[in-house]
Design a protein around this motif. Structure first.
Motif, PDB file in Angstrom:
ATOM      1  N   ALA A 202      -3.309   2.586 -10.691  1.00 21.88           N
ATOM      2  CA  ALA A 202      -2.564   1.580  -9.932  1.00 21.88           C
ATOM      3  C   ALA A 202      -3.067   1.453  -8.507  1.00 21.88           C
ATOM      4  O   ALA A 202      -2.381   0.884  -7.664  1.00 21.88           O
ATOM      5  N   ALA A 203      -4.256   1.980  -8.211  1.00 23.24           N
ATOM      6  CA  ALA A 203      -4.845   1.822  -6.880  1.00 23.24           C
ATOM      7  C   ALA A 203      -5.589   0.486  -6.851  1.00 23.24           C
ATOM      8  O   ALA A 203      -6.429   0.206  -7.703  1.00 23.24           O
ATOM      9  N   GLY A 204      -5.265  -0.329  -5.832  1.00 25.14           N
ATOM     10  CA  GLY A 204      -5.878  -1.653  -5.750  1.00 25.14           C
ATOM     11  C   GLY A 204      -7.139  -1.698  -4.918  1.00 25.14           C
ATOM     12  O   GLY A 204      -7.671  -2.782  -4.675  1.00 25.14           O
ATOM     13  N   GLY A 205      -7.645  -0.571  -4.471  1.00 24.98           N
ATOM     14  CA  GLY A 205      -8.849  -0.553  -3.649  1.00 24.98           C
ATOM     15  C   GLY A 205      -9.099   0.836  -3.077  1.00 24.98           C
ATOM     16  O   GLY A 205      -8.408   1.801  -3.412  1.00 24.98           O
ATOM     17  N   GLU A 206     -10.089   0.925  -2.199  1.00 23.08           N
ATOM     18  CA  GLU A 206     -10.441   2.210  -1.586  1.00 23.08           C
ATOM     19  C   GLU A 206      -9.430   2.576  -0.492  1.00 23.08           C
ATOM     20  O   GLU A 206      -8.911   1.704   0.201  1.00 23.08           O
ATOM     21  N   PRO A 207      -9.153   3.882  -0.304  1.00 17.55           N
ATOM     22  CA  PRO A 207      -8.223   4.301   0.756  1.00 17.55           C
ATOM     23  C   PRO A 207      -8.833   4.096   2.138  1.00 17.55           C
ATOM     24  O   PRO A 207     -10.046   4.158   2.325  1.00 17.55           O
TER      25      PRO A 207
ATOM     26  N   VAL B 129      -3.397   8.151   5.675  1.00 14.66           N
ATOM     27  CA  VAL B 129      -4.264   7.466   4.727  1.00 14.66           C
ATOM     28  C   VAL B 129      -3.412   6.437   3.978  1.00 14.66           C
ATOM     29  O   VAL B 129      -2.269   6.701   3.617  1.00 14.66           O
ATOM     30  N   ARG B 130      -3.998   5.246   3.792  1.00 16.13           N
ATOM     31  CA  ARG B 130      -3.303   4.171   3.069  1.00 16.13           C
ATOM     32  C   ARG B 130      -4.161   3.761   1.867  1.00 16.13           C
ATOM     33  O   ARG B 130      -5.368   3.581   1.996  1.00 16.13           O
ATOM     34  N   VAL B 131      -3.500   3.600   0.730  1.00 17.24           N
ATOM     35  CA  VAL B 131      -4.187   3.188  -0.499  1.00 17.24           C
ATOM     36  C   VAL B 131      -3.562   1.882  -0.978  1.00 17.24           C
ATOM     37  O   VAL B 131      -2.336   1.831  -1.196  1.00 17.24           O
TER      38      VAL B 131
ATOM     39  N   ALA C 102       0.850  -1.190   0.000  1.00 16.83           N
ATOM     40  CA  ALA C 102       0.000   0.000   0.000  1.00 16.83           C
ATOM     41  C   ALA C 102       0.887   1.242   0.000  1.00 16.83           C
ATOM     42  O   ALA C 102       2.043   1.202   0.421  1.00 16.83           O
ATOM     43  N   VAL C 103       0.319   2.329  -0.491  1.00 10.47           N
ATOM     44  CA  VAL C 103       0.992   3.627  -0.449  1.00 10.47           C
ATOM     45  C   VAL C 103       0.402   4.413   0.715  1.00 10.47           C
ATOM     46  O   VAL C 103      -0.820   4.523   0.837  1.00 10.47           O
TER      47      VAL C 103
END
Length: 200
Positions: free
Chosen positions: A79-84, A91-93, A53-54
């Motif tokens: 490149a986001a694998g889901g909701e933050p 915050v993690r994405v 996660a970022v």
């Protein structure tokens, strides 16, 4: 000399009051803006192993309903694998890495003075999913040209001849020749008779 000291003593409480007043004044607009304090991966970092996660860290608590985070990779592919997910000022994405290259994390969040705060974090993924080679359609094999079939020799168109036509023609010739011979003989006979009759 003695009169000056009491005046300084009286001025101390005034100065203290002014200092406290300045300290209690509302924060200026510059201090009212929430700001980024750190990230993982760090801005400008080069990483060989993609994180799960970022994470972005800010100065103040975030409002999930008014905070927008996007992650894009090379060729502007999401490149986001889901909701933050939010936790106070963090915050993690989820990160869905693709090809190796530059990844950009854009964020936008509100501030207490109503002005949105925008920014981005950039990092480079040095290893990633290899780009799929362009699909090459197999070249169509040339369709063999049909072998020209030799035409069957045309049989000479023989004009049907009635049976006996040749023989009939030859019989006519023989009859004509015989007639001519007969006429010649008659003419010769008449010539001889006249010649004899004219003799004394």
């Amino acid at each position: 000399m003695g009169g000056r000291v009491p005046r300084l003593v009286r001025a101390v409480p005034v100065l203290v009051g002014v200092a406290l007043g300045v300290a209690l004044l509302p924060a200026s607009p510059a201090l009212a803006h929430n700001s980024l304090t750190g990230s993982n991966p760090a801005n400008g970092a080069k990483v060989a192993t993609a994180p799960a996660a970022v994470e972005l860290r800010f100065l103040a608590k975030l409002d999930p309903g008014r905070t927008k985070i996007t992650v894009t990779g090379p060729d502007n592919i999401p490149a986001a694998g889901g909701e933050p997910t939010f936790s106070g000022s963090r915050v993690r994405v989820p990160f869905a890495p693709g090809a190796a290259g530059l990844y950009i994390v854009d964020y936008q969040l509100p501030s207490s003075d109503g002005h949105p705060v925008k920014g981005e974090v950039r990092f480079t993924l040095t290893t990633g999913t290899a780009a799929a080679p362009p699909s090459v359609s197999p070249s169509a094999s040339p369709t063999p040209s049909p072998t020209p079939t030799s035409a069957a020799p045309e049989s000479p168109s023989a004009t049907p001849v009635a049976a006996g036509t040749d023989d009939a023609g030859r019989g006519w010739l023989w009859a004509a020749a015989g007639g001519l011979v007969l006429l010649a003989a008659l003419a010769a006979g008449l010539f001889l008779r006249r010649r004899r009759s004219t003799r004394p």
